[in-house]
Design a protein around this motif. Structure first.
Motif, PDB file in Angstrom:
ATOM      1  N   GLU A   1     -68.883  73.159  52.245  1.00  0.00           N
ATOM      2  CA  GLU A   1     -68.744  71.724  52.034  1.00  0.00           C
ATOM      3  C   GLU A   1     -69.992  71.189  51.353  1.00  0.00           C
ATOM      4  N   GLU A   2     -69.786  70.278  50.414  1.00  0.00           N
ATOM      5  CA  GLU A   2     -70.873  69.597  49.715  1.00  0.00           C
ATOM      6  C   GLU A   2     -70.382  68.213  49.319  1.00  0.00           C
ATOM      7  N   GLY A   3     -71.322  67.304  49.082  1.00  0.00           N
ATOM      8  CA  GLY A   3     -70.971  66.080  48.369  1.00  0.00           C
ATOM      9  C   GLY A   3     -70.971  66.470  46.904  1.00  0.00           C
TER      10      GLY A   3
ATOM     11  N   GLU B   1     -62.885  60.998  51.549  1.00  0.00           N
ATOM     12  CA  GLU B   1     -63.095  61.388  52.944  1.00  0.00           C
ATOM     13  C   GLU B   1     -63.472  60.186  53.793  1.00  0.00           C
ATOM     14  N   ALA B   2     -64.335  59.318  53.262  1.00  0.00           N
ATOM     15  CA  ALA B   2     -64.760  58.121  53.994  1.00  0.00           C
ATOM     16  C   ALA B   2     -63.588  57.195  54.269  1.00  0.00           C
TER      17      ALA B   2
ATOM     18  N   ASN C   1     -73.209  59.273  41.675  1.00  0.00           N
ATOM     19  CA  ASN C   1     -73.529  60.694  41.827  1.00  0.00           C
ATOM     20  C   ASN C   1     -75.025  60.944  41.994  1.00  0.00           C
TER      21      ASN C   1
ATOM     22  N   ILE D   1     -66.146  62.540  48.520  1.00  0.00           N
ATOM     23  CA  ILE D   1     -66.724  61.907  49.703  1.00  0.00           C
ATOM     24  C   ILE D   1     -66.129  60.520  49.909  1.00  0.00           C
TER      25      ILE D   1
ATOM     26  N   SER E   1     -69.824  61.310  45.682  1.00  0.00           N
ATOM     27  CA  SER E   1     -68.772  61.901  44.859  1.00  0.00           C
ATOM     28  C   SER E   1     -67.442  61.241  45.209  1.00  0.00           C
TER      29      SER E   1
ATOM     30  N   ALA F   1     -70.917  56.445  48.007  1.00  0.00           N
ATOM     31  CA  ALA F   1     -70.444  57.826  48.096  1.00  0.00           C
ATOM     32  C   ALA F   1     -71.041  58.628  46.951  1.00  0.00           C
TER      33      ALA F   1
ATOM     34  N   GLY G   1     -66.008  70.065  48.369  1.00  0.00           N
ATOM     35  CA  GLY G   1     -66.446  68.695  48.181  1.00  0.00           C
ATOM     36  C   GLY G   1     -66.226  68.208  46.766  1.00  0.00           C
ATOM     37  N   GLY G   2     -67.303  67.688  46.158  1.00  0.00           N
ATOM     38  CA  GLY G   2     -67.184  67.135  44.814  1.00  0.00           C
ATOM     39  C   GLY G   2     -67.633  68.053  43.698  1.00  0.00           C
TER      40      GLY G   2
END
Length: 233
Positions: free
Chosen positions: A137-139, A13-14, A28, A10, A7, A5, A160-161
């Motif tokens: 949205e972003e990682g 979320e996974a 990262n 993420i 971040s 992942a 996101g992160g």
């Protein structure tokens, strides 16, 4: 066998989709250390009396450019002198072009839809005063990490992160996403900051990259991830 992942956001979320939390490793994104000493080939010829803002990313609705353009419309009505450049390659450009025209922003917004080289992008970012990430949205945004390495202050949406990278008012600024009014307000606040205040943000941004987001460290972590997966599976 293993899950990488970019971040913590993420990773969480996974896990919602069934990933085993014990097999998730957060590593990262990173940037090459040479960016910390990057020097553009040409002298900055941009008008120093105008606030120069830039966004970089693929041409896709999730990048939030339409909200950024709404913010620019607000700034224009409030008589803020600025130029906003969007560098976004891809085919999903009609809504951006239409909105620029519809809001009457042609004179203060530049949309570059061409595929520029990495060095060309770095040069344009390095010439600007402010990097804007309006994403939904972003990682973790690589473009933001590069801007921070270059010492360009960044305003990012809280997606996101990104909060894992940016500490608000210390090494950048965090704002809610889908909030063009708040975005315009934060840009206006930045435009009124003096050179010392901007340098504080810039130096802390570069320090963040130096301490946490360099490529060599990411490579070592990825090697360890693969070795551990092979060892325990």
């Amino acid at each position: 066998n293993g899950f990488h992942a970019v971040s913590q956001a993420i990773a969480e979320e996974a896990e919602k989709y069934g990933a085993d939390i014990n097999k998730i490793t957060v590593i990262n994104p990173s940037v090459d250390e040479k960016l910390l000493n990057y020097k553009a080939d040409k002298v900055n010829n941009l008008d120093s009396e105008i606030l120069h803002i830039i966004s970089v990313g693929r041409c896709h609705w999730i990048k939030g450019y339409t909200f950024a353009l709404d913010a620019m419309s607000i700034l224009r009505k409030e008589k803020v002198d600025f130029n906003y450049t969007i560098i976004a390659g891809g085919r999903d450009q009609e809504n951006i072009l239409y909105q620029i025209h519809d809001l009457g922003l042609n004179e203060c917004v530049s949309f570059i839809n061409d595929e520029l080289s990495h060095d060309e992008v770095l040069k344009k970012v390095s010439e600007c005063d402010l990097f804007l990430l309006p994403s939904l949205e972003e990682g973790i945004s690589n473009a933001v990490l590069e801007a921070m390495a270059l010492g360009i202050p960044t305003i990012s949406t809280d997606c996101g992160g990104m909060r894992e990278v940016i500490c608000d008012k210390k090494n950048g600024f965090i704002i809610p996403f889908r909030e063009p009014v708040m975005m315009a307000k934060k840009i206006k606040e930045f435009s009124s900051m003096n050179e010392t205040e901007r340098r504080y943000i810039s130096e802390n941004a570069r320090k963040t990259i130096l301490e946490k987001y360099l490529l060599n460290e990411q490579i070592n972590e990825m090697v360890n991830l693969y070795q551990n997966v092979l060892k325990y599976n």
